[in-house]
Write an enzyme that holds these catalytic residues in place. Structure first.
Site, PDB file in Angstrom:
ATOM      1  N   GLU A 131      76.253  90.486  73.681  1.00 54.75           N
ATOM      2  CA  GLU A 131      76.509  91.771  73.014  1.00 54.75           C
ATOM      3  C   GLU A 131      77.803  92.309  73.619  1.00 54.75           C
ATOM      4  OE1 GLU A 131      73.516  94.768  73.456  1.00 54.75           O
ATOM      5  OE2 GLU A 131      74.201  95.886  71.712  1.00 54.75           O
ATOM      6  N   HIS A 197      78.350  97.430  67.122  1.00 60.17           N
ATOM      7  CA  HIS A 197      79.255  98.323  67.859  1.00 60.17           C
ATOM      8  C   HIS A 197      80.565  98.395  67.090  1.00 60.17           C
ATOM      9  CE1 HIS A 197      76.745  99.049  71.435  1.00 60.17           C
ATOM     10  NE2 HIS A 197      76.247  97.869  71.155  1.00 60.17           N
ATOM     11  N   ASN A 221      72.502 101.915  64.593  1.00 57.45           N
ATOM     12  CA  ASN A 221      72.962 102.388  65.900  1.00 57.45           C
ATOM     13  C   ASN A 221      74.314 101.783  66.255  1.00 57.45           C
ATOM     14  OD1 ASN A 221      69.585 102.011  66.463  1.00 57.45           O
ATOM     15  ND2 ASN A 221      70.558 104.003  66.690  1.00 57.45           N
ATOM     16  N   ASP A 276      65.749  95.785  72.296  1.00 58.10           N
ATOM     17  CA  ASP A 276      66.958  96.229  73.013  1.00 58.10           C
ATOM     18  C   ASP A 276      66.542  96.889  74.332  1.00 58.10           C
ATOM     19  OD1 ASP A 276      69.609  96.637  73.568  1.00 58.10           O
ATOM     20  OD2 ASP A 276      69.918  98.243  72.109  1.00 58.10           O
ATOM     21  N   GLY A 312      69.804 101.858  75.346  1.00 54.25           N
ATOM     22  CA  GLY A 312      68.750 100.860  75.182  1.00 54.25           C
ATOM     23  C   GLY A 312      67.394 101.560  75.175  1.00 54.25           C
TER      24      GLY A 312
END
Ligand SMILES: [Zn+2]
Length: 390
Positions: A131, A197, A221, A276, A312
């Site tokens: 990630e 992201h 998110n 997550d 998270g």
């Protein structure tokens, strides 16, 4: 290992066999009998789970830690502790997830994932989820901005060389730097490329799907949101049949209504529930550190101390499952698919795991009616109870 037969309410991808029997032959599932069909005791010793569910073992393709241990520790022992926590949640396979960090730290984490996988912990390590670091700094969420950078050939080479032999999920922001130009070649290397992201416009996101992005990291998110004239990355993921998407079903990251709409739009075959989870999972409230940033966990919410951004979750996958059943009208089979067969497909391992089917590994979770874990069975072995039946 001798053959054993387990009786209970067997959760298949499309139906539940009430009082069905599955016969295990060593590490694999040999036969699935509907209730009332001819079962001979010669097929194996029968153990009864009565009205409990016999489910495929759950699969979490996005988690960072648990029990105070973090994938970024770069230590095999940390992965063993995380695996021990997973197995208590009915998870038989997971994908340890790294964060944006100095490249040597990510390489150390990848090495630990590789050696952790060789140890064959009770919950199997199915690959590595990188990630970052190729993210959009403006959508960093709880990622450390000091270590977010654009993709370039040498960074990619060092990460992929270290991860050789592991299935890789790579979360990337296609609009940042030259990231998009690497998608096709990364896909050719066998990685699952995931949009995340990201501040991508709808058009940029759709174009990245044409280039080879097939998955979306925690939909909603850290992602450009849905607007009527600019549907953003969220709109692109919801609009496209080409991509699967993760959802964090803790009721904190995503409102139940958003979750419901996403599942209705994409269907259980295109949604993976993920936790997550960060290193505080399984520990309760307190002060923690994630990727060099201070995090406070209070009332089940993990937030950065400085900005208050979500950092998270402390969710477990069986609780995510329970939440989704509570918030949606999905059947149990559909909900289970989002934590077993669909993530197995994303990884390309659905021929071996992800559903109860003859020939697949006997990776199973035994749940009570509220989806509390009674036992987890890994490759035909009872892990939590040490024996079959209740
Ligand atoms: Zn994450």
């Amino acid at each position: 290992m001798a053959r054993v037969a387990l009786r209970g309410n067997i959760i298949l991808p499309d139906e539940i066999l009430k009082g069905g029997i599955i016969v295990l032959d060593g590490e694999k599932i040999a036969v699935v009998h509907p209730a009332g069909s001819a079962f001979s005791s010669e097929e194996g010793m029968l153990f009864d789970y009565a009205a409990r569910y016999i489910s495929p073992g759950l699969i979490d393709i996005h988690l960072h830690g648990a029990l105070g241990k973090d994938v970024m520790d770069g230590r095999t022992q940390s992965l063993e502790a995380i695996a021990a926590h997973q197995v208590r949640c009915g998870v038989t396979g997971f994908v340890p997830t790294t964060l944006a960090a100095p490249v040597p730290w990510i390489l150390a984490a990848i090495e630990s994932v590789k050696s952790g996988q060789k140890l064959r912990p009770p919950s199997e390590i199915l690959g590595v989820h990188l990630e970052g670091p190729f993210l959009n700094i403006k959508k960093r969420g709880a990622q450390n901005p000091a270590f977010i950078n654009d993709a370039n050939a040498s960074r990619i080479d060092s990460l992929f060389k270290a991860a050789r032999g592991l299935k890789i999920i790579l979360t990337l922001a296609p609009e940042a730097g030259k990231n998009a130009s690497f998608i096709a070649s990364l896909k050719k290397k066998g990685a699952v490329i995931s949009i995340g992201h990201t501040e991508a416009t709808y058009e940029e996101a759709i174009q990245s799907f044409e280039q080879g992005i097939t998955h979306a990291t925690h939909l909603f998110n850290a992602m450009s949101g849905f607007q009527p004239r600019e549907p953003g990355a969220v709109g692109a993921v919801l609009d496209s049949d080409k991509v699967t998407a993760e959802l964090i079903a803790d009721g904190i990251h995503v409102h139940p209504a958003s979750l419901r709409m996403a599942i209705r739009q994409k269907g259980a075959d295109k949604i993976c529930l993920v936790t997550d989870s960060m290193n505080a999972a399984g520990l309760g409230d307190g002060d923690f550190n994630v990727g060099g940033l201070d995090v406070v966990v209070k009332d089940g919410q993990a937030r950065l101390k400085e900005s208050g951004a979500l950092a998270g979750s402390v969710l477990t996958l069986n609780r995510a499952l329970r939440n989704v059943l509570l918030w949606t009208g999905l059947s149990i089979s559909q909900a289970i698919r989002m934590v077993s067969l669909t993530p197995a497909r994303v990884l390309g391992f659905d021929h071996e795991v992800g559903s109860i089917q003859p020939g697949k590994y006997a990776n199973l979770a035994i749940f009570d009616k509220d989806f509390n874990v009674i036992d987890t069975i890994m490759r035909g072995r009872s892990i939590l109870r040490g024996k079959f039946g209740v």
